[in-house]
Design a protein around this motif. Structure first.
Motif, PDB file in Angstrom:
ATOM      1  N   VAL A 122       7.792   9.422  -0.329  1.00 24.91           N
ATOM      2  CA  VAL A 122       7.471   8.106  -0.901  1.00 24.91           C
ATOM      3  C   VAL A 122       6.002   7.859  -0.585  1.00 24.91           C
ATOM      4  O   VAL A 122       5.650   7.429   0.525  1.00 24.91           O
ATOM      5  N   TRP A 174       8.644  12.579  -7.547  1.00 21.32           N
ATOM      6  CA  TRP A 174       7.771  11.817  -6.651  1.00 21.32           C
ATOM      7  C   TRP A 174       6.326  12.254  -6.668  1.00 21.32           C
ATOM      8  O   TRP A 174       5.429  11.442  -6.381  1.00 21.32           O
ATOM      9  N   THR A 199       9.263  10.541   4.277  1.00 18.93           N
ATOM     10  CA  THR A 199       9.814  11.784   3.741  1.00 18.93           C
ATOM     11  C   THR A 199      11.262  12.006   4.173  1.00 18.93           C
ATOM     12  O   THR A 199      11.710  11.518   5.206  1.00 18.93           O
ATOM     13  N   GLU A 236       3.793   5.707  -1.603  1.00 12.87           N
ATOM     14  CA  GLU A 236       3.374   4.331  -1.309  1.00 12.87           C
ATOM     15  C   GLU A 236       3.599   3.996   0.163  1.00 12.87           C
ATOM     16  O   GLU A 236       2.774   3.327   0.787  1.00 12.87           O
ATOM     17  N   ASN A 237       4.711   4.469   0.737  1.00 12.38           N
ATOM     18  CA  ASN A 237       4.973   4.229   2.163  1.00 12.38           C
ATOM     19  C   ASN A 237       3.991   5.001   3.026  1.00 12.38           C
ATOM     20  O   ASN A 237       3.592   4.537   4.100  1.00 12.38           O
ATOM     21  N   ASP A 270       8.547   5.172 -12.882  1.00 10.12           N
ATOM     22  CA  ASP A 270       8.764   3.863 -12.247  1.00 10.12           C
ATOM     23  C   ASP A 270       9.769   3.035 -13.033  1.00 10.12           C
ATOM     24  O   ASP A 270       9.793   3.086 -14.243  1.00 10.12           O
ATOM     25  N   VAL A 283      14.859   4.968  -5.271  1.00  4.35           N
ATOM     26  CA  VAL A 283      13.600   4.470  -4.698  1.00  4.35           C
ATOM     27  C   VAL A 283      12.777   3.687  -5.718  1.00  4.35           C
ATOM     28  O   VAL A 283      12.228   2.616  -5.408  1.00  4.35           O
ATOM     29  N   TYR A 284      12.678   4.193  -6.970  1.00  5.14           N
ATOM     30  CA  TYR A 284      11.733   3.614  -7.917  1.00  5.14           C
ATOM     31  C   TYR A 284      12.345   2.844  -9.089  1.00  5.14           C
ATOM     32  O   TYR A 284      11.686   2.004  -9.680  1.00  5.14           O
ATOM     33  N   HIS A 329       3.208  10.348  -8.002  1.00  6.98           N
ATOM     34  CA  HIS A 329       2.650   9.180  -7.327  1.00  6.98           C
ATOM     35  C   HIS A 329       1.502   9.540  -6.380  1.00  6.98           C
ATOM     36  O   HIS A 329       0.896   8.655  -5.780  1.00  6.98           O
TER      37      HIS A 329
END
Length: 317
Positions: free
Chosen positions: A149, A89, A276, A151-152, A317, A292-293, A92
């Protein structure tokens, strides 16, 4: 007289309802929040429907304005966790760096030469502030057993002005002190770092080392230093009031939900916009990355209003 009393009460109720509506409308405003009296303890993610109303230009500006620098605090015993975070992660983040208690040859890191966790965190923040204070506006701090995450996180920060003293995560109460539990990760705005830099010059208020006899955890010590500068811990929640920073793993949260409310396991477990999870083993971190990805239901579109593009080297990704 009775009629006049009823009219008076109706007037009071209508007036009160009007005030509530005005207050709510004030909180719906998009763009950066400018908070003069920053004393709230619960903050929520933006409402998805409101974000969809933004123009394409506004969405682009917002998505590009949030730059997150990730800080991972590691020790030699964390090597397997360290490797998993590097490979998953953390790619990202807009930039990620590992800060270690001592010099390590296995992985690239920045040594702070101390085993005291508070001194380690304090030195790390000082180094990061002087090097990156003009490049990044949000700073995410976590341990190597945390899965995030990003992006979140960026979505959550859409309406938050980094020029305000934000100190965000999963809050815990200890006596009179509210602090953000580092187990779930800590988010600081650049303004909070500005204030920390100032209080670091006052060791009588913000000591360089933890207590000699009774050790204070690094997250509590951070909260005490921030509190001196008027920065209060804030619990992060989604638009439904669910926590988005979790101090447990997904598996543990599901078990807890099954035990507490077996009729609503999914609803009672985790937020759809969780940022998280903690206590994640290296193998589980790779599984989380897949879920997730990588896993996609073919032909299904989430119709998200915003796109957060990961850095070029984000090949997971």
């Amino acid at each position: 007289m009775i009629s006049e009393g009823n009219s008076f009460m109706r007037g009071m109720l209508i007036g009160g309802a009007f005030c509530v509506v005005v207050t709510l409308l004030g909180h719906i405003k998009l763009g950066h929040e400018h908070i003069t009296n920053h004393e709230h303890h619960h903050i929520q993610a933006p409402n998805k429907d409101e974000v969809k109303k933004l123009s394409d230009a506004e969405r682009m500006e917002l998505s590009q304005s949030i730059r997150v620098y990730c800080i991972i605090l590691v020790k030699p015993k964390d090597l397997s966790q360290w490797a998993a975070v590097r490979e998953t992660w953390s790619k990202h983040c807009d930039k990620v760096e590992f800060y270690s208690s001592e010099q390590m040859k296995v992985f690239e890191s920045i040594s702070v030469n101390t085993n005291d966790m508070w001194a380690m965190l304090r030195k790390t923040i000082q180094m990061v502030y002087y090097k990156y204070k003009t490049e990044y506006n949000w700073f995410f701090i976590c341990q190597p057993s945390t899965f995030a995450v990003i992006e979140n996180l960026k979505y959550f920060l859409l309406k938050k002005d980094p020029g305000q003293p934000f100190y965000i995560g999963h809050t815990v109460k200890s006596g009179d002190l509210d602090y953000v539990d580092i187990t779930g990760g800590i988010v600081l705005s650049i303004e909070s770092l500005n204030r920390l830099s100032s209080i670091f010059n006052e060791p009588e208020k913000c000591p360089e080392q933890g207590g000699l006899i009774f050790k204070t955890s690094e997250d509590k010590q951070l909260a005490m230093c921030l509190k001196y500068k008027g920065v209060l811990a804030e619990n992060a929640e989604d638009s439904e009031g669910k926590n988005v920073f979790n101090t447990k793993s997904v598996g543990t949260l599901i078990k807890d939900a099954m035990a507490n409310n077996p009729q609503k396991v999914v609803e009672g477990c985790c937020s759809d916009m969780a940022i998280t999870f903690s206590g994640i083993s290296p193998n589980s971190m790779h599984v989380m990355m897949y879920g997730v990805y990588r896993l996609r239901p073919y032909g299904h579109s989430f119709h998200d209003a915003l796109v957060f593009t990961p850095p070029p080297n984000s090949d997971n990704d």
